[in-house]
Structure formats: structure tokens, C-alpha cells
Design a protein around this motif. Structure first.
Motif, mmCIF file in Angstrom:
data_model
loop_
_atom_site.group_PDB
_atom_site.id
_atom_site.type_symbol
_atom_site.label_atom_id
_atom_site.label_comp_id
_atom_site.label_asym_id
_atom_site.label_seq_id
_atom_site.Cartn_x
_atom_site.Cartn_y
_atom_site.Cartn_z
ATOM 1 N N ILE A 356 0.975 -1.305 -0.148
ATOM 2 C CA ILE A 356 -0.048 0.083 0.090
ATOM 3 C C ILE A 356 0.920 1.273 0.121
ATOM 4 O O ILE A 356 0.439 2.097 -0.670
ATOM 5 C CB ILE A 356 -0.843 0.048 1.095
ATOM 6 C CG1 ILE A 356 -1.955 -1.225 1.057
ATOM 7 C CG2 ILE A 356 -1.580 1.037 1.354
ATOM 8 C CD1 ILE A 356 -2.871 -1.225 2.401
ATOM 9 N N ILE A 357 1.885 1.259 0.781
ATOM 10 C CA ILE A 357 2.654 2.453 0.867
ATOM 11 C C ILE A 357 3.488 2.619 -0.455
ATOM 12 O O ILE A 357 3.506 3.918 -0.931
ATOM 13 C CB ILE A 357 3.875 2.142 1.980
ATOM 14 C CG1 ILE A 357 3.179 2.236 3.388
ATOM 15 C CG2 ILE A 357 5.024 3.349 1.830
ATOM 16 C CD1 ILE A 357 3.981 1.838 4.407
ATOM 17 N N GLU A 358 4.129 1.659 -1.203
ATOM 18 C CA GLU A 358 4.807 1.752 -2.555
ATOM 19 C C GLU A 358 3.642 2.228 -3.451
ATOM 20 O O GLU A 358 4.232 2.888 -4.489
ATOM 21 C CB GLU A 358 5.302 0.223 -2.532
ATOM 22 C CG GLU A 358 6.690 0.155 -1.772
ATOM 23 C CD GLU A 358 7.245 -1.307 -2.014
ATOM 24 O OE1 GLU A 358 8.469 -1.260 -1.545
ATOM 25 O OE2 GLU A 358 6.584 -2.185 -2.404
ATOM 26 N N GLU A 359 2.590 1.356 -3.405
ATOM 27 C CA GLU A 359 1.559 2.042 -4.593
ATOM 28 C C GLU A 359 1.249 3.451 -4.520
ATOM 29 O O GLU A 359 0.878 3.921 -5.427
ATOM 30 C CB GLU A 359 0.545 1.060 -4.460
ATOM 31 C CG GLU A 359 0.663 -0.527 -4.989
ATOM 32 C CD GLU A 359 -0.220 -1.656 -4.460
ATOM 33 O OE1 GLU A 359 -1.310 -0.876 -3.723
ATOM 34 O OE2 GLU A 359 -0.245 -2.655 -4.868
ATOM 35 N N THR A 360 1.004 3.859 -2.991
ATOM 36 C CA THR A 360 0.436 5.361 -3.027
ATOM 37 C C THR A 360 1.525 6.461 -2.612
ATOM 38 O O THR A 360 1.243 7.439 -2.828
ATOM 39 C CB THR A 360 -0.445 5.327 -1.580
ATOM 40 O OG1 THR A 360 0.317 4.955 -0.550
ATOM 41 C CG2 THR A 360 -1.638 4.453 -1.649
ATOM 42 N N THR A 391 3.809 16.842 3.021
ATOM 43 C CA THR A 391 2.539 17.099 2.842
ATOM 44 C C THR A 391 1.652 16.502 1.583
ATOM 45 O O THR A 391 0.816 15.614 1.769
ATOM 46 C CB THR A 391 2.347 18.677 2.551
ATOM 47 O OG1 THR A 391 2.808 19.486 3.647
ATOM 48 C CG2 THR A 391 0.677 19.089 2.221
ATOM 49 N N LEU A 392 2.542 16.262 0.594
ATOM 50 C CA LEU A 392 2.101 15.546 -0.649
ATOM 51 C C LEU A 392 1.861 13.936 -0.255
ATOM 52 O O LEU A 392 1.060 13.592 -0.871
ATOM 53 C CB LEU A 392 3.019 15.796 -1.925
ATOM 54 C CG LEU A 392 2.757 14.671 -2.966
ATOM 55 C CD1 LEU A 392 1.295 15.418 -3.781
ATOM 56 C CD2 LEU A 392 3.763 15.226 -4.166
ATOM 57 N N MET A 393 2.932 13.550 0.381
ATOM 58 C CA MET A 393 2.663 11.999 0.811
ATOM 59 C C MET A 393 1.667 11.785 1.692
ATOM 60 O O MET A 393 0.841 10.966 1.345
ATOM 61 C CB MET A 393 3.989 11.645 1.648
ATOM 62 C CG MET A 393 5.394 11.486 1.106
ATOM 63 S SD MET A 393 6.583 11.099 2.149
ATOM 64 C CE MET A 393 7.898 10.634 0.733
ATOM 65 N N GLY A 397 -1.758 9.223 0.510
ATOM 66 C CA GLY A 397 -2.104 8.126 1.257
ATOM 67 C C GLY A 397 -3.697 8.492 1.623
ATOM 68 O O GLY A 397 -4.546 7.503 1.735
ATOM 69 N N ARG A 398 -3.909 9.627 2.004
ATOM 70 C CA ARG A 398 -5.356 9.819 2.317
ATOM 71 C C ARG A 398 -6.468 9.671 1.247
ATOM 72 O O ARG A 398 -7.295 9.042 1.232
ATOM 73 C CB ARG A 398 -5.711 11.302 2.923
ATOM 74 C CG ARG A 398 -6.932 11.834 3.024
ATOM 75 C CD ARG A 398 -7.637 11.295 4.224
ATOM 76 N NE ARG A 398 -9.176 11.631 4.218
ATOM 77 C CZ ARG A 398 -10.065 11.329 5.275
ATOM 78 N NH1 ARG A 398 -9.596 10.666 6.359
ATOM 79 N NH2 ARG A 398 -11.282 11.764 5.313
ATOM 80 N N GLU A 403 -10.614 6.158 -1.364
ATOM 81 C CA GLU A 403 -11.199 5.333 -2.320
ATOM 82 C C GLU A 403 -11.409 3.879 -2.229
ATOM 83 O O GLU A 403 -12.034 3.348 -2.609
ATOM 84 C CB GLU A 403 -10.213 5.649 -3.453
ATOM 85 C CG GLU A 403 -10.561 5.060 -4.877
ATOM 86 C CD GLU A 403 -11.623 5.803 -5.556
ATOM 87 O OE1 GLU A 403 -12.426 4.976 -6.354
ATOM 88 O OE2 GLU A 403 -11.854 6.756 -5.202
ATOM 89 N N ASN A 404 -10.423 3.268 -1.398
ATOM 90 C CA ASN A 404 -10.177 1.804 -1.261
ATOM 91 C C ASN A 404 -10.536 1.252 0.222
ATOM 92 O O ASN A 404 -10.789 0.115 0.112
ATOM 93 C CB ASN A 404 -8.943 1.298 -1.695
ATOM 94 C CG ASN A 404 -8.478 1.871 -3.242
ATOM 95 O OD1 ASN A 404 -9.225 1.294 -4.117
ATOM 96 N ND2 ASN A 404 -7.740 2.978 -3.597
ATOM 97 N N LEU A 405 -10.205 2.039 1.130
ATOM 98 C CA LEU A 405 -10.042 1.315 2.479
ATOM 99 C C LEU A 405 -10.925 1.917 3.661
ATOM 100 O O LEU A 405 -10.995 1.907 4.638
ATOM 101 C CB LEU A 405 -8.550 1.525 3.104
ATOM 102 C CG LEU A 405 -7.441 0.781 2.204
ATOM 103 C CD1 LEU A 405 -6.205 1.315 2.677
ATOM 104 C CD2 LEU A 405 -7.624 -0.557 2.195
#
Length: 421
Positions: A356-360, A391-393, A397-398, A403-405
Motif C-alpha cells: 500500500i505504501i509503495e503503490e500510493t 504534505t504531498l505524501m 495516502g489519504r 477510495e479503497n479502505l
């Protein structure tokens, strides 16, 4: 007219071990799951009296079983003895009291159409579910939040081959006897298949855990609740790298403290640990022995205050010890994403949280045990603390979480999978 009404809800029994107001992450998830499924099911929870910290209030010591109703969910609580998280014997007594109490409590809740249990306590959670299936002649759904004995083996909690092999046989039995196994990570699907070597793999499905994105959301730095939290715990005017959650065996936190020690000369950063757990005292002792001025330990926050503590952190740890890939998914990740904060991940390649971290692209991540790289990531965050990168990171993630979680997405999947059994 006698007989079952046409639109009467199906009855669902959930063995929860911990349930609100206990702060265990699974207790919080099961609270939201149960309440979210009330539109479809008449739900009863069998759990322990509030005792996650090891203490039991006097009001829960006067009899063996307690009936309550919380937000439309029937709750049958079992009295258990108090325990010390650092004492294996007292923990085992506490767990066995729940196990045998749950077996008896099953007779007290009437007819059930479905039985649902989670993999906690290890091994026993699955066996309780089988008991419920047999006693109630119901469909059984086994939700594996953590694979054991794989988790026990990974952290070296036990190396007794007989015990570990027996645990594996029992939990495979629970999987086989279930009508459906639900796992919470893509990597955990592979673990389940590996247990059965690809042959006669039990009926299974993958559904992410979640967090209520409406309860936990980004707040500005000057929000009064965030400011008050920082002031209360001496975090003002600091770049806060926060660990929020269980301070337990599965996160390699003792060794990570040796990396944190290298930043003791920095007065612009503070490493905040929010929570309790079996190794908290060891971490506190390490801080005191090395006179770490920029390490702070903060107690568990009430759920209503969690939004403020999570938003207070500039960066959040999401860590697992080596060997946890495919065994467990750290639920703290969902709170970090919901608050819109970047992640400092210490996770194995292919692990659900790392995927999840890598995909986002919501943080930096490295392998467990790579302490040199952990140090470099901390330095990188400190160098970027005034930039827009952080901030962008958090925003990325949010956006992925929304969208998914979300709670609604996952709960609808649970309803569909239970009904289809």
C-alpha cells in the motif's frame, strides 16, 4: 402467526475476545463491523469484561457473566482474572478463562444462523468458532487477523517444535472446518495457500481492514485539539516522529531504539510512543539508561482523542519484525493514512502494508533489520520537514484510503461474504 417472520434478520454470533471500551485494535474493528452489519443481522458478541490493560474494574468482578447492549449490539461479557502482560503464566490464565468461559457462554445466547470468530487468542479463537458452529449448527466464518504459530515463530516467543507443530495442526483444523476464511492481506492469501501446499485450500477471501475516515481525518496544525495534545505532552515546536499503537513483541522496537539514540543530539525532533504493551517498560528503561532527551512515552488515547494524537505526528512509524510478512497486517497504517500523514515503514517486500505504501507513494520504507537505512530515512524526513514533499505524501495516502479502505466498503464486503456462505 407462528414461525419465522419473513423479514426477520438472521442471527450472527461474534466471538470477539476484546470489545469496546477496550482499546485493542481488533476490538475497535469488531465494534465498527458489528454495528455496520446491524442492517442485515441480529448480532450478539461474546467477549471478556474490559481488561486489555490487565486490570478489571470492581463492577466486573461480582459475577461470571454480564449482559449489556451497546448501540444495538447484544454483548455477553465473561469475567476473567487480572493479568500482567510481562508474565506468561498470568496471561495464559487470563486467556484460558476467556476460552472456557466462551464455551459455556455459547449455550446462553440462543439460536444462531452464523458464527464468526477471529484468530485471537492465537489458535483458541478458531477453536471457539468451531465449537459455536457445532453447538449452534450454524455457518462458520473464520477471520484470520494474525496467522499463528507463524507469528509466534517469527518473533521467537516459543521455539518448542512440538508446541508449534500442534498449534499449526489445530489452526489448520479450524481453517478446514470453517465455511469461509477471511484474511486481511494479499500476502496472507499466499500464507493460507502455503499451509495447504495448494491442495484443498479452504474457501477464502481477502478483505482489507479499515478505519472510519469520517472519524479520523486531517486537521490543521493550529487546531485547538492538536495544540492541546502537544502542550499536554511537551511536544510543542518539535518535529514529531510518532509510533501509535501496541508496544508489543512483533515490531522490533527495542532494536529501533538504538537507531533513535543516534538522534539524541537533535533538539528539533522528538520520538513519541503512544500506547501500552508488553515491552513498554523495556523501552522506558532504554530511554532512561541512555538519557534520551527526545523520546517521550504517552498513554493510550481515548478514541475521541485519537484524531488529535494522530494529527500531532508529522511522520508515523509503521513497523513489523522480520518474518511477519504474510502473517499479520499492522492496522495502525489505516489511522496514519486517514490522518493524512506520511509513513516511515519498516516492512518486508511483498507485505500488504508495504504494498500500500509503495503503490500510493505515501512514505519511505525499508526492510526490517536494515537499521542503517532506517537511520537514513529519519535523516531524509528531517531534511524535508520544511518541504512540500511530506504534505504531498500525506495527501496521497489519504486519497487512496478514501477510495479503497473505508469502513463502508469493507463492511459491505463482509456482509456479502457471510450471507453467501
Amino acid at each position: 402467526m407462528l414461525g419465522k417472520k419473513k423479514n426477520e434478520k438472521k442471527k450472527l454470533l461474534i466471538y470477539a475476545h476484546y470489545y469496546i471500551p477496550d482499546v485493542a485494535s481488533t476490538g475497535q474493528i469488531l465494534k465498527e463491523l458489528a454495528e455496520g452489519m446491524l442492517t442485515e443481522f441480529d448480532i450478539t458478541i461474546i467477549c471478556v469484561v474490559p481488561s486489555y490493560t490487565g486490570k478489571v474494574n470492581n463492577e466486573y468482578k461480582i459475577k461470571r457473566f454480564f449482559n449489556e447492549e451497546i448501540n444495538g449490539v447484544k454483548v455477553l461479557r465473561i469475567r476473567v482474572p487480572e493479568f500482567n502482560k510481562n508474565n506468561k503464566v498470568s496471561r495464559i490464565k487470563n486467556i484460558l478463562a476467556y476460552f472456557f468461559g466462551a464455551l459455556i457462554a455459547t449455550f446462553k445466547v440462543g439460536k444462531m444462523d452464523y458464527v464468526y470468530s477471529i484468530s485471537q487468542p492465537p489458535i483458541l479463537g478458531g477453536l471457539i468458532g468451531i465449537w459455536g458452529k457445532l453447538v449452534k449448527q450454524a455457518k462458520y466464518i473464520y477471520n484470520i487477523q494474525d496467522f499463528n504459530p507463524e507469528q509466534t515463530l517469527a518473533v521467537g516467543y516459543s521455539k518448542n517444535k512440538f508446541v508449534l507443530n500442534t498449534m499449526l495442526l489445530l489452526d489448520k483444523f479450524s481453517c478446514k472446518r470453517s465455511d469461509k476464511v477471511i484474511v486481511v492481506g494479499r500476502d496472507m492469501v499466499e500464507t493460507l495457500k502455503g499451509r495447504f501446499e495448494g491442495r484443498q485450500v479452504p474457501n477464502h477471501v481477502f478483505i482489507n481492514n479499515w478505519i472510519d475516515e469520517k472519524e479520523i481525518h486531517p486537521l490543521p496544525d493550529d487546531h485547538e485539539g492538536v495544540v492541546a495534545f502537544k502542550k499536554k505532552y511537551g511536544l510543542e515546536n518539535k518535529f514529531i516522529i510518532m509510533y501509535s499503537g501496541n508496544l508489543g513483541l512483533y515490531y522490533d522496537l527495542e532494536r529501533i531504539m538504538s537507531v533513535i539514540k543516534k538522534f539524541n543530539y537533535r533538539d528539533d525532533v522528538i520520538f513519541a510512543f503512544v500506547g501500552e504493551g508488553s515491552i513498554r517498560d523495556k523501552l522506558v528503561s532504554y530511554k532512561e539508561n541512555w538519557n534520551l532527551q527526545n523520546v517521550s512515552f504517552i498513554p493510550y488515547q481515548d478514541k475521541s482523542d485519537l484524531i488529535y494524537s494522530l494529527n500531532a505526528g508529522n511522520v508515523h512509524w509503521c513497523v513489523n519484525a522480520k518474518g511477519i510478512k504474510g502473517v499479520s497486517v499492522p492496522s495502525k497504517l489505516y489511522g496514519i493514512l486517514a490522518a493524512g500523514k506520511p509513513v516511515l515503514g519498516v516492512l518486508e517486500k511483498g507485505a500488504e502494508a508495504r504494498l500500500i505504501i509503495e503503490e500510493t507513494k505515501c512514505g519511505y520504507v525499508t526492510e526490517p533489520g536494515n537499521y542503517e537505512m532506517i537511520e537514513k530515512i529519519i535523516e531524509k524526513y528531517l531534511n524535508e520537514k520544511e518541504s512540500s514533499t511530506i504534505t504531498l505524501m500525506g495527501e496521497q495516502g489519504r486519497a487512496y484510503l478514501v477510495e479503497n479502505l473505508t469502513k463502508d466498503v469493507s463492511i459491505e464486503k463482509y456482509i456479502e461474504e457471510i450471507v453467501s456462505c
